[in-house]
Design a protein around this motif. Structure first.
Motif, PDB file in Angstrom:
ATOM      1  N   HIS B  27       3.426   6.680   5.253  1.00  0.00           N
ATOM      2  CA  HIS B  27       3.414   7.370   3.970  1.00  0.00           C
ATOM      3  C   HIS B  27       3.735   8.856   4.125  1.00  0.00           C
ATOM      4  O   HIS B  27       3.352   9.656   3.281  1.00  0.00           O
ATOM      5  CB  HIS B  27       2.061   7.204   3.277  1.00  0.00           C
ATOM      6  CG  HIS B  27       1.858   5.847   2.697  1.00  0.00           C
ATOM      7  ND1 HIS B  27       1.620   4.741   3.467  1.00  0.00           N
ATOM      8  CD2 HIS B  27       1.866   5.405   1.423  1.00  0.00           C
ATOM      9  CE1 HIS B  27       1.488   3.688   2.683  1.00  0.00           C
ATOM     10  NE2 HIS B  27       1.637   4.051   1.448  1.00  0.00           N
ATOM     11  N   THR B  31       2.531  11.189   0.806  1.00  0.00           N
ATOM     12  CA  THR B  31       1.195  11.766   0.752  1.00  0.00           C
ATOM     13  C   THR B  31       1.078  12.868   1.807  1.00  0.00           C
ATOM     14  O   THR B  31       1.945  13.001   2.664  1.00  0.00           O
ATOM     15  CB  THR B  31       0.136  10.686   1.046  1.00  0.00           C
ATOM     16  OG1 THR B  31       0.455  10.092   2.303  1.00  0.00           O
ATOM     17  CG2 THR B  31       0.129   9.622  -0.020  1.00  0.00           C
ATOM     18  N   LEU B 108       7.347   3.114  -1.395  1.00  0.00           N
ATOM     19  CA  LEU B 108       7.176   3.252   0.055  1.00  0.00           C
ATOM     20  C   LEU B 108       8.531   3.324   0.748  1.00  0.00           C
ATOM     21  O   LEU B 108       8.733   4.133   1.651  1.00  0.00           O
ATOM     22  CB  LEU B 108       6.371   2.066   0.592  1.00  0.00           C
ATOM     23  CG  LEU B 108       6.064   2.095   2.081  1.00  0.00           C
ATOM     24  CD1 LEU B 108       5.272   3.339   2.421  1.00  0.00           C
ATOM     25  CD2 LEU B 108       5.288   0.868   2.491  1.00  0.00           C
TER      26      LEU B 108
END
Lengths: 80, 140
Positions: B27, B31, B108
């Motif tokens: 990620h 993030t 993703l």
């Protein structure tokens, strides 16, 4: 409330920094240094820098402690 | 030496740490965190195994020959991806021009070459920390 928490954490940070410098037992110094990194990581989170906080928690509290412990196992435990 | 407690806790904790490290690496473009933080967490998991079960056991599951290739391969992958961008798109690490699908932002599988770079950095950082630890602890 948030300001109070920040002031408390900064004072804890200064306290742990002094403790790392003053203690003669190097094993305790390494453990207190990990606590210093943890407090600093929470402070980064309060300052809205989660990226730096994550890196500080992973490197400061994880890798640095382990590497310093490995070095400590090669030398003496108490400072002369 | 009775360290069954340590061994049990490390065996329970290790999968969680590894899954968390892989999550942070994959990620990286969505993030906080990314290749370096996730790689550091993966390296910490390997070092924890080495501390709990001894250096011989950790060298058995993650030998020197594997980490050697992972370290050099991570850097080489970044340079090769960057050079592909240079030749196709006109500048180093150019993203959309390489033909990797960009996807929808927030998914993703998006961001073109950035996830590939994150995986390369994660492998490099994790194996480097393991090599560093082994080099520190090995006997003269």
């Amino acid at each position: 409330m948030m300001t109070l928490l920040t002031i408390f954490l900064v004072m804890l940070l200064v306290l742990t920094a002094f403790a790392v410098e003053r203690t003669k037992d190097l094993l305790s110094a390494v453990i207190v240094f990990a606590a210093f990194s943890l407090v600093l990581s929470v402070l980064w989170l309060i300052l809205k820098a989660p990226d730096v906080a994550l890196t500080e928690a992973a490197v400061g509290a994880g890798i640095t402690t382990v590497v310093l412990l490995a070095v400590l196992s090669k030398t003496e435990r108490y400072e002369r | 030496m009775n360290n069954r407690l340590l061994h049990t806790i490390v065996k329970m904790l290790l999968p969680v740490i590894i899954v968390y490290g892989i999550f942070i690496v994959l990620h990286g473009h969505l993030t906080p965190g990314g290749g370096f933080s996730g790689g550091a967490i993966l390296g910490t998991a390997l070092v924890l195994y080495g501390l709990a079960f001894g250096q011989d056991a950790s060298l058995k599951i993650f030998p020197e020959s594997v980490s050697k290739y992972l370290e050099s391969g991570g850097v080489l992958a970044i340079v090769v991806i960057g050079l592909v961008g240079l030749f196709v798109g006109g500048y180093f690490l150019s993203n959309a021009a390489t033909g990797v699908p960009l996807g929808t932002p927030g998914d993703l599988l998006s961001g073109g070459i950035i996830p590939l770079l994150m995986i390369a950095i994660g492998l490099k950082v994790g194996s480097t920390l393991m090599t560093l630890f082994n080099a520190l602890l090995e006997d003269e």
